[in-house]
Design an enzyme around this catalytic site. Structure first.
Site, PDB file in Angstrom:
ATOM      1  CB  THR A 130      38.386  61.679   3.652  1.00 57.99           C
ATOM      2  OG1 THR A 130      38.039  62.028   4.777  1.00 57.99           O
ATOM      3  CG2 THR A 130      36.872  61.610   2.550  1.00 57.99           C
TER       4      THR A 130
ATOM      5  CB  SER B 213      30.847  66.270   6.186  1.00 54.53           C
ATOM      6  OG  SER B 213      31.975  65.664   5.322  1.00 54.53           O
TER       7      SER B 213
ATOM      8  N   GLY C  53      39.802  66.016   5.489  1.00 54.57           N
ATOM      9  CA  GLY C  53      38.980  67.023   6.691  1.00 54.57           C
ATOM     10  C   GLY C  53      38.525  68.840   6.671  1.00 54.57           C
TER      11      GLY C  53
HETATM   12  N1  GLY Z   1      35.530  63.247   8.021  1.00 58.34           N
HETATM   13  C1  GLY Z   1      35.795  64.337   6.508  1.00 58.34           C
HETATM   14  C2  GLY Z   1      34.382  65.163   6.426  1.00 58.34           C
HETATM   15  O1  GLY Z   1      33.312  64.646   6.812  1.00 58.34           O
HETATM   16  O2  GLY Z   1      35.111  66.021   5.974  1.00 58.34           O
END
Ligand code: GLY
Length: 603
Positions: free
Chosen positions: A417, A481, A504
């Site tokens: 991200t 998330s 993540g």
């Molecule tokens: N895909 C990263 C999150 O939403 O934590």
């Protein structure tokens, strides 16, 4: 600073000198760029590509921190033109989608906290992707009846959720924008048409990814005719992205969610020879997409007020719980990188991540217990921390108000991200974390951008022992998330710290370390970000490889910890208000993560 050797990244050469200078800087970086391995454990989908030396940046009134210098320059240019923090965030995001396409873009989703200087109101915008209307809980169960392997699910049309980023940018602009919408697209369009220098990190991750070449559009864009990743400094043009942006700039988000672009996305998710990989996103899913404004979660720590993103993110809740659990300990006395600090913060991580697995999911589908943030409950969880011995694995607690028995989400820890922190001269602040989920998302390129694989943030299993998993796939639902855009307030109700990170499920630990670094250990933002990453996600105690923390492995094991030493590629950005000796706010200082290519620019 830790023991890792830092590559020289002379940020000053990039200030206000334009693309040419940046291209030279990027090319110099190539000399020292470090190879990375994609054979990293699943917890590190964005591999480490070396470290870049960063220095603390001080500025008076407005500044931008993000993961790539060109994106930061685009955002800063909007602030210079009198734009708001939201205007700057939009310009920054649109350039990030071009120059750091592996991490975020218009094919993904995002969360943003926006503090309005005038009203002192904080808003939390949820631009998370949604599961298509056709999605069912068994979406990621394979033909053998077992949960699919991560990349079998992620690198496919089945993982693509309805993107939320364009709608989020438009919703924020409607409420907080000062500059015209189409003006915010100009830097990204110019870079896409004229070419931008491929950065060392982009080069490395393209070279190392196993799946990107399988998509014809991605192969044609990211590789030369010999199938090699474009070299660092190569001026890469993306006319398709420029055309897409021109359409959205001229006609607003409708140009993305309806008509030709929507058709292209719908066709792309179905465009797989293997039937099992075909997705089911429809024009109706796209046309119905809605940004949701939610109540931010706010809590106190060491007499400060902190606010972060609520569910469907688990990040804010986890940070609140971890801070509440450790508040009784003398962290400032113990200091950074000490065994006691690492022990209690890792134990707090175990407790918070146990609750996360059990209870956190989209609150519009699942009754997420409010009691998770009950101060008494959070403190009682902290009493489970024993200084002498690790609990190894925490069980979820029973917060007040739990109504339904659930099974935990056993998903592996994945994702990648990007984060943007911005303050403007009007007193506004934006903390925005933005994602296409795994590195390069679903590895499906359409009209110059990559589609997300966000649906693999759902649990692959939908039930266990007859009990439903809260974070199971359901039509229209948003996957859980860990993104945690966070703002800390000063006593006058003004933003004091604006921070967040990619990474993540480790995001909550990265942000926690940075907050404790600034609040307890009184470090400046750069020093707090530079601290080695560590923590526990209710598995092993994780220590960042190549740092001073490696020396704690044996002492932690002596306290019963199972220790894993690995790369932890955070991408923190933090802006912090500076005060004079009398406590008067006199400006800002900012830091960017040495583990990525970001910078801070302010004045
Ligand atoms: N895909 C990263 C999150 O939403 O934590």
């Amino acid at each position: 600073m830790n023991k890792k050797s830092f590559l020289l990244f002379d940020r000053s050469t990039q200030f206000n000198k334009g693309l040419r200078v940046i291209a030279v800087g990027m090319a110099l970086l190539c000399i020292a760029a470090v190879s990375a391995q994609l054979a990293t454990p699943p917890s590190q989908p964005e591999p480490s590509t070396g470290l870049y030396k960063k220095s603390l940046v001080s500025f008076k009134s407005h500044g931008v921190a993000a993961a790539n210098p060109l994106a930061v320059e685009a955002g800063f240019a909007m602030l210079k033109r009198g734009g708001s923090a939201v205007d700057a965030a939009i310009a920054t995001q649109l350039v990030l989608g071009l120059v750091e396409p592996q991490s975020s873009g218009i094919g993904g989703g995002a969360f943003a906290l926006v503090h309005e200087g005038k009203t002192k109101k904080l808003r939390a915008y949820d631009g998370r992707e949604t599961a298509p209307g056709a999605a069912t809980p068994s979406r990621f169960i394979g033909s053998d009846g077992l949960p699919m392997k991560f990349h079998d699910a992620a690198v496919s049309g089945r993982s693509v959720g309805t993107p939320g980023t364009v709608a989020l940018l438009a919703a924020m602009h409607k409420k907080h924008g000062k500059l015209p919408w189409n003006a915010l697209f100009a830097p990204a369009i110019a870079l896409a048409e004229q070419g931008f220098p491929v950065s060392p990190r982009l080069h490395d991750v393209v070279k190392l990814d196993r799946f990107l070449k399988d998509d014809p559009a991605a192969r044609a864009y990211f590789f030369n005719e010999k199938g090699e990743a474009w070299p660092v400094g190569y001026a890469l043009k993306n006319p398709a992205y420029a055309k897409t942006l021109r359409a959205i700039a001229a006609n607003g988000p409708k140009a993305f969610y309806e008509g030709e672009l929507a058709d292209a996305m719908v066709n792309a998710v179905r465009d797989y020879a293997d039937v099992a990989k075909r997705g089911d996103l429809t024009q109706t899913d796209l046309a119905n997409y809605q940004v949701i404004e939610r109540d931010p979660i706010c809590f106190s720590y060491r007499l400060k007020k902190l606010c972060s993103m609520p569910a469907p993110s688990s990040g804010g809740v986890a940070i609140a719980q971890m801070l509440a659990a450790v508040e009784r300990f003398p962290l400032s006395q113990w200091g950074a990188n000490s065994i006691d600090s690492v022990h209690v913060l890792a134990e707090a991580g175990r407790l918070a991540y146990a609750d996360r697995a059990q209870y956190l999911a989209d609150p519009d589908f699942i009754d997420v217990p409010k009691g998770l943030l009950d101060p008494g409950y959070m403190k009682s969880r902290g009493t489970l921390i024993d200084m002498a011995k690790s609990m190894k694995r925490a069980e979820p607690g029973t917060p007040p108000g739990v109504k339904v028995a659930r099974a935990p989400d056993a998903n592996a820890f994945l994702t990648g991200t990007s984060h943007i922190s911005i303050v403007d001269k009007f007193g506004n602040a934006v903390s925005m974390t933005t994602t296409i989920e795994d590195i390069f998302g679903a590895r499906k390129m359409v009209r110059g951008f990559l589609l997300n694989n966000e649906l693999t943030d759902f649990s692959m299993r939908f039930e266990e022992n007859g009990k439903p998993v809260a974070n199971r796939v359901q039509a229209g639902k948003r996957p859980r998330s860990t993104m945690a855009p966070t703002i800390v307030y000063d006593a006058k109700g003004n933003p004091e710290i604006v921070t967040g990170s990619p990474g993540g499920s480790a995001i909550a630990n990265y942000v926690l370390k940075t907050l404790v670094g600034m609040i307890d250990w009184k470090l400046d933002p750069q020093a707090a970000i530079d601290l080695p990453n560590f923590g526990s996600r209710n598995g092993p105690t994780e220590l960042e490889k190549g740092t001073a923390l490696e020396a704690l492995k044996a002492p932690l094991e002596a306290r019963g910890h199972t220790v894993s030493v690995a790369d932890f590629t955070s991408g923190l950005q933090a802006l912090q208000r500076s005060f004079d000796a009398k406590g008067k706010a006199v400006g800002w200082r900012g830091g960017a993560d040495p583990r990525r290519e970001g910078i801070v620019i302010g004045e």
